[in-house]
Design a protein around this motif. Structure first.
Motif, PDB file in Angstrom:
ATOM      1  N   SER A 281     -22.343 -14.649 -50.935  1.00  0.00           N
ATOM      2  CA  SER A 281     -22.648 -13.334 -51.499  1.00  0.00           C
ATOM      3  C   SER A 281     -23.923 -13.294 -52.331  1.00  0.00           C
ATOM      4  O   SER A 281     -24.542 -12.252 -52.439  1.00  0.00           O
ATOM      5  CB  SER A 281     -21.467 -12.843 -52.344  1.00  0.00           C
ATOM      6  OG  SER A 281     -21.291 -13.679 -53.466  1.00  0.00           O
TER       7      SER A 281
ATOM      8  N   ARG B 109     -26.832 -14.868 -51.923  1.00  0.00           N
ATOM      9  CA  ARG B 109     -28.030 -14.903 -51.066  1.00  0.00           C
ATOM     10  C   ARG B 109     -29.184 -15.663 -51.706  1.00  0.00           C
ATOM     11  O   ARG B 109     -30.345 -15.325 -51.475  1.00  0.00           O
ATOM     12  CB  ARG B 109     -28.483 -13.476 -50.685  1.00  0.00           C
ATOM     13  CG  ARG B 109     -27.399 -12.521 -50.290  1.00  0.00           C
ATOM     14  CD  ARG B 109     -26.487 -13.025 -49.232  1.00  0.00           C
ATOM     15  NE  ARG B 109     -27.030 -12.988 -47.879  1.00  0.00           N
ATOM     16  CZ  ARG B 109     -26.390 -13.478 -46.817  1.00  0.00           C
ATOM     17  NH1 ARG B 109     -25.201 -14.055 -46.962  1.00  0.00           N
ATOM     18  NH2 ARG B 109     -26.934 -13.427 -45.635  1.00  0.00           N
TER      19      ARG B 109
ATOM     20  N   PRO C 112     -19.044 -13.039 -44.804  1.00  0.00           N
ATOM     21  CA  PRO C 112     -20.010 -13.654 -43.895  1.00  0.00           C
ATOM     22  C   PRO C 112     -19.386 -14.022 -42.557  1.00  0.00           C
ATOM     23  O   PRO C 112     -18.186 -14.299 -42.481  1.00  0.00           O
ATOM     24  CB  PRO C 112     -20.455 -14.921 -44.633  1.00  0.00           C
ATOM     25  CG  PRO C 112     -19.631 -15.054 -45.847  1.00  0.00           C
ATOM     26  CD  PRO C 112     -18.751 -13.877 -45.983  1.00  0.00           C
TER      27      PRO C 112
ATOM     28  N   PRO D 224     -20.385 -16.736 -39.275  1.00  0.00           N
ATOM     29  CA  PRO D 224     -19.036 -17.098 -38.890  1.00  0.00           C
ATOM     30  C   PRO D 224     -18.141 -17.347 -40.102  1.00  0.00           C
ATOM     31  O   PRO D 224     -18.687 -17.514 -41.179  1.00  0.00           O
ATOM     32  CB  PRO D 224     -19.251 -18.397 -38.092  1.00  0.00           C
ATOM     33  CG  PRO D 224     -20.517 -18.992 -38.626  1.00  0.00           C
ATOM     34  CD  PRO D 224     -21.364 -17.809 -38.999  1.00  0.00           C
TER      35      PRO D 224
ATOM     36  N   THR E 280     -20.885  -6.473 -51.910  1.00  0.00           N
ATOM     37  CA  THR E 280     -20.587  -7.902 -51.761  1.00  0.00           C
ATOM     38  C   THR E 280     -21.802  -8.771 -52.021  1.00  0.00           C
ATOM     39  O   THR E 280     -21.745  -9.721 -52.779  1.00  0.00           O
ATOM     40  CB  THR E 280     -20.038  -8.188 -50.356  1.00  0.00           C
ATOM     41  OG1 THR E 280     -18.784  -7.548 -50.231  1.00  0.00           O
ATOM     42  CG2 THR E 280     -19.866  -9.684 -50.131  1.00  0.00           C
ATOM     43  N   CYS E 281     -22.925  -8.464 -51.368  1.00  0.00           N
ATOM     44  CA  CYS E 281     -24.084  -9.343 -51.538  1.00  0.00           C
ATOM     45  C   CYS E 281     -25.043  -8.752 -52.573  1.00  0.00           C
ATOM     46  O   CYS E 281     -25.203  -7.542 -52.690  1.00  0.00           O
ATOM     47  CB  CYS E 281     -24.774  -9.628 -50.207  1.00  0.00           C
ATOM     48  SG  CYS E 281     -25.719  -8.279 -49.527  1.00  0.00           S
TER      49      CYS E 281
ATOM     50  N   ALA F  40     -32.579 -10.672 -46.901  1.00  0.00           N
ATOM     51  CA  ALA F  40     -31.555 -11.392 -47.656  1.00  0.00           C
ATOM     52  C   ALA F  40     -30.156 -10.801 -47.537  1.00  0.00           C
ATOM     53  O   ALA F  40     -29.181 -11.484 -47.834  1.00  0.00           O
ATOM     54  CB  ALA F  40     -31.950 -11.456 -49.139  1.00  0.00           C
ATOM     55  N   SER F  41     -30.018  -9.542 -47.120  1.00  0.00           N
ATOM     56  CA  SER F  41     -28.692  -8.920 -47.136  1.00  0.00           C
ATOM     57  C   SER F  41     -27.734  -9.606 -46.171  1.00  0.00           C
ATOM     58  O   SER F  41     -28.148 -10.210 -45.189  1.00  0.00           O
ATOM     59  CB  SER F  41     -28.791  -7.439 -46.772  1.00  0.00           C
ATOM     60  OG  SER F  41     -29.537  -6.762 -47.757  1.00  0.00           O
ATOM     61  N   MET F  42     -26.442  -9.483 -46.471  1.00  0.00           N
ATOM     62  CA  MET F  42     -25.444 -10.184 -45.677  1.00  0.00           C
ATOM     63  C   MET F  42     -25.168  -9.498 -44.346  1.00  0.00           C
ATOM     64  O   MET F  42     -25.013 -10.150 -43.330  1.00  0.00           O
ATOM     65  CB  MET F  42     -24.137 -10.305 -46.468  1.00  0.00           C
ATOM     66  CG  MET F  42     -23.073 -11.120 -45.748  1.00  0.00           C
ATOM     67  SD  MET F  42     -21.464 -11.067 -46.548  1.00  0.00           S
ATOM     68  CE  MET F  42     -21.716 -12.127 -47.942  1.00  0.00           C
TER      69      MET F  42
ATOM     70  N   ARG G 149     -29.426  -4.839 -44.166  1.00  0.00           N
ATOM     71  CA  ARG G 149     -30.587  -5.202 -43.346  1.00  0.00           C
ATOM     72  C   ARG G 149     -31.140  -4.001 -42.592  1.00  0.00           C
ATOM     73  O   ARG G 149     -32.310  -3.962 -42.239  1.00  0.00           O
ATOM     74  CB  ARG G 149     -30.198  -6.304 -42.349  1.00  0.00           C
ATOM     75  CG  ARG G 149     -29.950  -7.653 -43.006  1.00  0.00           C
ATOM     76  CD  ARG G 149     -30.025  -8.778 -41.985  1.00  0.00           C
ATOM     77  NE  ARG G 149     -29.001  -8.676 -40.962  1.00  0.00           N
ATOM     78  CZ  ARG G 149     -27.852  -9.348 -40.993  1.00  0.00           C
ATOM     79  NH1 ARG G 149     -27.598 -10.166 -41.983  1.00  0.00           N
ATOM     80  NH2 ARG G 149     -26.965  -9.212 -40.045  1.00  0.00           N
TER      81      ARG G 149
END
Lengths: 392, 556
Positions: free
Chosen positions: A43, A45, B337, B339, B491-492, B530-532, B537
């Motif tokens: 999370s 990053r 995330p 996998p 989350t991120c 950088a986004s999850m 993104r």
């Protein structure tokens, strides 16, 4: 399998993450939300690297593959990490970067990437939850990375913490936004150890003076044998932390081993043996005390036989110490009158285990119970410690 | 029941009861209004779920808000089509008409107003839901006060061979081949047919359906199939058409997916902003069960497949597949995330296929007419047809089925009839908030992901929102950023903080501070890299296209 990190080849076990390969290659990259004790969260990053064709990934959640080429210094990934750290810092009070580097992974990450501290903003720690005697929470320093939540869920198994709210308002809370002391927290301290910013802290570390020395020891509270590090300042215990490489506890502890060390400074703590003389307990040397015990035992055996003596040993002693006590009773005193306090308090669980599995102990190895199966998440470490203490 | 006893993988998780806890709070919100901590504690205690988990989930969803709900609850749309229709003026008008501002409740508890992002009436924008009764079109406030509901049905037509619309426009029965398939087709045959068709997911990511099904089929049982009816893209309402007008086609598609992967249980997660879709699908499940298409011993064999319709609780990101699975589990609808991918570890940790509604609705036609027939449509490798949604600005707004590869200009001019009234086209937003903007001179691009990518635009779910020259660029920019900030799951770190920062910068742009545009640049790069998930993104890519199309108004 073989992975190349910044031009250097390393061998890593299969199912390693890219982060594990990076660390194996001796490279240090920030990884604020990653914790060796939990599953990766991905999370924060800040562990972004490039793999193969300049593909930017979070190293902690990406599996390494054989022949993978990893770069930790790719300008696009580095700029994204720096940008993310700048976003984090801009959302925090200036004091977030004023804390010492050893207490904040965020401070270390910002130093490594040259992210400057925010100008002084006068925001003070006036929202700290001080309800709990050991665990303090300063929500203004929280980066909502969820590392403490995973620690509480996966390692401790208490599920006391959660992220609440959504988007920019996301924040850590205990229970249903309870005061910490009123939440289901069992004070294991795992969240404090996990926090990368110092938002969760214990008072022993909040003191700005450095820790002077660290002593590795085994917890004396029960027979499990957790490995602990005693952090010393001013010739006194400032804090006790679980050792990540402790073979039994692997970086975890319970409230007693972690926080209940005030007895060491207690005024009524016994610091030498006492022998009752003329009706009063009086300080004595170990030699004097053991002489008294030896004489009395001999007299009891001479007058009433060896079976007039019995020993009850303690679950706070180690397995080895318990073994020695029964040896003393059988080989030296000559009696089988040996018992242990744990037989009483754990009798129900032993009976249940015998009824269910035919054995009053674990039915599989300690390590096997940590391996998740397709249908079952791994048994939290805390629960396994309870099982093993049945044995002790 | 959300979960039938015995169908969950054996697990020691304390979270199983969360499913019921959140359903309970949704019920409280509908009956009583505001959720309180006491409600959370009661649900947690009764269902033996950690109270933190219940609180974490309850504070995530819009529908479980702590603000009081009136006996009359109005959801007003602030989606992109409604914004483009009148610059968002309808919200102020309705606020004044009801005497309550968005996000609050009148003192006397009679009316509350909630701003939501898209109720699926983009073809007749602006729109609102009064309880579950829709109002749409001009003079919204006036109609609401008069109490005369007025919302036209969705115009639907197929300009291609009807595939997804085979039921609605051609009357084909989606269950026609199900008895034969369930009785005698090996799963591999079904997957092979899908592989031949070249069908890819229509939700935006465009992943091969056959590959997804094979991956899940290879995992160990139990396995699940999930229909993603969380059509959150403002501007998109084609899944709503399918769920409301041909619910059985979705259930049949889900049943085929279940047969292919060996699942005995399926779910369709439908957003709460589509109350009629929830109702229609639930009725269809009962009808299909009565007809023997769902249930035990399907068509005389040993197969078993049961479906449950689950209503969402208000969150855009819950449409992302990992977030959707969290939502189905009663957790925070936040992404995780990948996998592991859901095909190996999805619902309750079991192998799970998540397919978009339009994707599922394509399957019965492929089974009936063969994968090769489907593959002949479109432009390989992007085979088949796509539903596109045209907003209120078009003369002939509505849903159209077109072959992939049709030039956008043909869709806009020939199917949509150009812009209505005397409006002048300024830009077209393709694919919702994560899609992108095209200028009027860029519309010869064919409706293909590969071709749109050259313009930095993603096809997404196929919505086309025509924006005329009455909409100021700065306000459009603010609209896009605001959506990101309100719907980011948090989350991120980049998306959680960057979306809010972007919204703040856009506020400054609207106020005339041009330096904010330059400050946006590094933020866009950080978010994009950088986004999850696809949300963080995708927003920057969309904003970059906006800045390109509106370069004359927003000089950078």
């Amino acid at each position: 399998m073989r992975v190349t990190v910044d031009g250097r080849g390393v061998e890593v076990p299969s199912s390693s993450s890219v982060l594990a390969a990076v660390r194996a290659a001796g490279r240090d990259i920030p990884s604020l939300c990653w914790d060796p004790r939990t599953s990766p969260g991905g999370s924060c990053r800040t562990c972004l690297v490039t793999v193969d064709d300049d593909h930017v990934v979070a190293a902690c959640t990406t599996p390494a593959t054989d022949g993978m080429v990893v770069r930790t210094d790719h300008p696009i990934a580095t700029a994204a990490v720096r940008g993310t750290l700048e976003l984090l810092v801009s959302s925090l009070p200036a004091r977030a970067l004023q804390m010492s580097a050893e207490r904040s992974e965020l401070v270390r990450a910002c130093a490594a990437l040259g992210v400057a501290a925010s100008p002084p903003d006068g925001r003070i720690a006036d929202r700290v939850d001080t309800s709990h005697p050991y665990v303090r929470f300063d929500p203004d320093l929280c980066i909502a990375c969820g590392r403490c939540v995973r620690m509480c869920d996966e390692v401790q198994g208490t599920y006391a913490l959660t992220l609440a709210g959504r988007g920019p308002d996301t924040v850590l809370v205990a229970g249903a936004d309870d005061r910490w002391i009123d939440s289901p927290c069992v004070s294991c301290g795992g969240c404090v150890d996990a926090c990368p910013t110092g938002a969760l802290f214990e008072l022993g570390f909040h003191d700005p003076r450095p820790i002077e020395s660290t002593t590795r020891t085994t917890c004396g509270y029960c027979g499990v044998g957790c490995t602990l590090d005693v952090q010393v300042r001013d010739d006194a215990v400032a804090a006790v932390t679980p050792a990540l490489d402790g073979p039994v506890n692997r970086g975890h502890a319970c409230v007693k081993g972690r926080f209940a060390h005030a007895f060491a400074r207690s005024g009524d703590r016994l610091t030498s043996p006492l022998v009752r003389r003329e009706g009063r307990l009086q300080p004595a040397t170990w030699e004097e005390a053991l002489d008294v015990v030896g004489q009395r035992l001999r007299r009891a055996i001479a007058e009433h036989g060896p079976d007039s003596v019995a020993a009850i040993s303690s679950a706070r002693a180690t397995n080895e110490e318990n073994y020695l006590l029964q040896k003393l009773m059988r080989a030296v005193i000559g009696t089988n009158n040996v018992d242990n306090c744990s037989r009483l308090c754990h009798a129900p669980s032993a009976a249940g285990l015998v009824a269910a599995f035919g054995l009053a102990g674990g039915t599989s190895s300690f390590d096997a119970s940590t391996e998740p199966t397709a249908s079952c998440s791994s048994v939290p470490i805390q629960r396994k410690l309870i099982l093993s203490s049945v044995h002790a | 029941l959300r979960v039938a006893p015995g169908t969950l993988p054996e697990e020691n998780s304390k979270m199983t009861g969360a499913v019921f806890a959140i359903a309970r709070l949704q019920d409280v919100a509908k009956r009583v209004g505001a959720i309180t901590t006491a409600d959370e504690r009661a649900a947690a205690a009764e269902l033996k779920v950690p109270v933190a988990a219940v609180h974490g989930a309850a504070t995530f969803y819009d529908d479980l808000a702590r603000t009081r709900r009136g006996s009359r609850h109005v959801r007003i749309c602030e989606g992109t089509a409604c914004f483009a229709a009148d610059g968002g003026r309808h919200i102020g008008e309705v606020e004044r008409a009801l005497g309550v501002s968005a996000g609050s409740c009148r003192e006397d508890g009679s009316v509350s107003l909630q701003a939501v992002r898209c109720v699926g009436f983009c073809y007749a924008a602006p729109a609102l839901l009064d309880g579950t009764v829709p109002y749409a079109g001009p003079r919204l406030a006036e109609k609401l006060v008069r109490g005369s509901p007025d919302a036209p049905g969705i115009p639907v037509s197929a300009s291609s061979q009807p595939v997804v619309l085979a039921g609605i426009t051609a009357g084909e029965d989606p269950w026609q081949h199900w008895p034969e398939v369930v009785a005698s087709w090996p799963a591999q045959r079904l997957i092979a047919e899908l592989r031949t068709s070249g069908l890819r997911g229509r939700g935006g990511a465009g992943f091969s359906v056959a590959a997804k099904w094979s991956a899940a089929a290879a995992g160990r049982a139990p396995r699940y199939v999930v229909g993603n009816g969380d059509e959150g893209d403002p501007g998109s309402f084609c899944d709503r058409v399918l769920m409301e007008q041909d619910s059985h086609r979705i259930l049949a598609g889900l049943a085929y997916a279940a047969h292919a992967v060996g699942a005995e249980r399926g779910y369709v997660y439908v957003r709460s902003e589509y109350p009629s879709a929830v109702e229609k699908l639930s009725a269809a499940v009962a009808e299909a069960a009565a007809a023997g298409h769902l249930g035990r011993n399907l068509h005389g064999g040993a197969s078993r497949f049961e479906v449950e319709i689950v209503e969402g609780a208000g969150s855009y990101v819950a449409g992302e597949e990992t977030a959707l699975l969290h939502a189905l589990e009663g957790r925070r609808g936040a992404v995780r995330p990948r996998p592991p991918y859901p095909t190996s570890s999805g619902l309750f940790g079991a192998p799970t296929v998540v397919n978009n509604i339009e994707t599922l609705a394509s399957v019965p036609w492929i089974v009936a007419h063969g994968g090769a027939a489907f593959a002949r449509l479109g432009k390989a490798p992007e085979t088949g047809t796509k539903l596109v949604c045209l907003n209120e600005a078009f003369t002939a707004s509505g849903v159209y089925e077109v072959e992939l590869g049709m030039p956008l200009r043909e869709i806009i001019d020939e199917l949509g009839g150009g812009l209505r009234d005397v409006r002048r086209l300024r830009s077209v937003q393709v694919g919702g908030p994560l899609g992108g903007f095209l200028a009027p001179n860029e519309l010869d691009v064919p409706l293909l992901d590969s071709a749109l990518a050259a313009y930095g635009v993603a096809l997404g779910h196929g919505s086309l929102i025509a924006i005329d020259d009455r909409v100021a660029a700065a306000e459009l920019l603010r609209h896009v950023w605001r959506f990101a900030a309100i719907e980011s799951c948090g989350t991120c770190a980049p998306c959680r903080l960057g979306s809010g920062l972007g919204a703040g910068l856009a506020e400054r742009v609207v106020a005339g501070d041009a330096s904010a545009l330059a400050e946006q640049r590094p933020l866009l790069a950080t978010l994009e890299t950088a986004s999850m998930c696809a949300f963080g993104r995708g927003v920057p890519a969309s904003i970059r296209t906006l800045l390109r199309v509106y370069a004359d108004e927003l000089p950078t």
